[in-house]
Design an enzyme around this catalytic site. Structure first.
Site, PDB file in Angstrom:
ATOM      1  N   GLY A 159       0.816  -1.212   0.000  1.00 22.06           N
ATOM      2  CA  GLY A 159       0.000   0.000   0.000  1.00 22.06           C
ATOM      3  C   GLY A 159       0.847   1.257   0.000  1.00 22.06           C
ATOM      4  N   CYS A 160       2.155   1.080   0.031  1.00 23.49           N
ATOM      5  CA  CYS A 160       3.086   2.199  -0.015  1.00 23.49           C
ATOM      6  C   CYS A 160       3.492   2.351  -1.465  1.00 23.49           C
ATOM      7  CB  CYS A 160       4.290   1.871   0.865  1.00 23.49           C
ATOM      8  SG  CYS A 160       5.563   3.125   0.850  1.00 23.49           S
TER       9      CYS A 160
END
Lengths: 111, 102, 145
Positions: A109-110
């Protein structure tokens, strides 16, 4: 550069500097990765790095920043479970930089 | 608040069609596409399950996939309707959500 | 980047998202891919829940060990979902029974009680097929894996 080198041994990393092999990690390697990130590792940095490694060991995932803040708060109290505190230690993003130093994959999710 | 269910694998290959038929609700539609059109045939080992579901919700097959497999409307379980690609789009637009059973 | 603020839908709309897991964990990439998308979706502040039915129930079985097949064991990651505020994992009772499984065969997965930070609540809810169908019908978006 595609590998970190210590005493003639090389340890592969990806184009962003994340270690390819989790098992390669050791404290000397952490110091070298930190140097590339222009961070001098203090006891406070190590606390976060070690916390991340324990989190990964338990859940097999590097926590997103929001999750790291919450988990740090639970483990060390409100002063350290704080986004600002973590950014002071790791200015380019605690989840991202600290995970790299801890030898973990980039947090999901980064993007 | 109805759902369009889509299935694309034969019931002889995987459980998706039977599972989907077990989760349909009144007002829903279920569309069989690609190899799933096999499930719309009369007299298959799964025909009773499909017939029972046809009493709960509307069942469709995609006509181009049916034709491609040498099947015609006469081969279908009673009550199953055929749609073309435009009809597929209409079904998707008519229902609140689409659930594809992979 | 993680430090970028969570993206918001126009007017801060919260949608109900259900990830539908129907495949066993290690033979194909579906389960792992679903889990990664679930973790990413948590940053979007939507109402996320997970459904496990058919072979998907095998994803939550305790004691998974992938060492000898040389793949990542992502089973422990389901236990981190509570940290991501994903607190509803619906497991279909009939799917368990068809596979000779009982609730006791599943990993304990808990989340922090919003009313009391020192208490934990179970995240897994075993539901019947009809109730699963109802839950699906309550969603805005169903994502199938």
């Amino acid at each position: 550069m595609t590998a970190y080198v210590i005493n003639g041994s090389s340890f592969e990393h990806d184009e962003e500097g994340y270690l390819k092999n989790l098992a390669d990690w050791n404290k000397d390697l952490a110091e070298i990765i930190a140097k590339d990130e222009k961070i001098d590792l203090t006891a406070e940095h190590w606390e976060v790095v070690n916390f991340l490694r324990e989190y990964y060991d338990e859940y097999q995932v590097a926590p997103a920043i929001r999750v790291l803040v919450k988990a740090m708060k639970k483990a060390f109290g409100a002063e350290k479970g704080d986004q600002k505190y973590l950014y002071q230690l790791f200015p380019y993003g605690p989840a991202k930089q600290a995970c790299k130093i801890a030898g973990l994959p980039k947090p999901t999710g980064c993007v | 608040m109805s759902t369009l269910h889509t299935v694309n694998k034969s019931p002889f290959e995987r459980a998706a069609l039977i599972s989907a038929l077990g989760h349909v609700r009144p007002g829903d539609a279920l569309l069989m596409i690609e190899d799933a059109v096999v499930g719309a045939r009369k007299r298959t080992a799964f025909a009773a399950v499909v017939e029972a579901a046809a009493k709960i919700c509307a069942l469709f097959v995609l006509a181009p996939d049916l034709a491609a497999r040498g099947m015609a409307e006469k081969d279908l379980i009673e009550g199953i309707k055929t749609v073309d690609y435009g009809g597929f789009v209409d079904l998707a637009a008519k229902h609140r959500r689409v659930q594809s059973w992979l | 980047m993680a430090e970028v603020e969570a993206p918001k839908l126009p007017s801060g709309v919260r949608k109900k998202l259900m990830f539908v897991n129907r495949k066993a964990p290690h033979g194909t990439i579906y389960a792992l891919e679903a889990l990664e998308v679930v973790l990413i979706s948590a940053a979007f502040e939507q109402e996320v829940c997970l459904a496990f039915l058919d072979d998907g129930v095998f994803q939550l079985v305790k004691g998974q060990n992938t060492q000898a097949i040389g793949t990542k064991n992502f089973a422990p990651t389901y236990r981190a979902l509570g940290d991501y505020e994903i607190t509803r994992l619906y497991v279909e009772r009939e799917s368990l029974a068809e596979r000779g499984l009982a609730t006791a065969d599943l990993m304990p997965i808990v989340h922090e009680d919003p009313d009391d930070a020192d208490e934990e609540k179970p995240s897994i809810q075993v539901v019947g097929r009809a109730e699963m169908a109802t839950l699906m019908a309550e969603q805005d978006v169903l994502l199938s894996f």
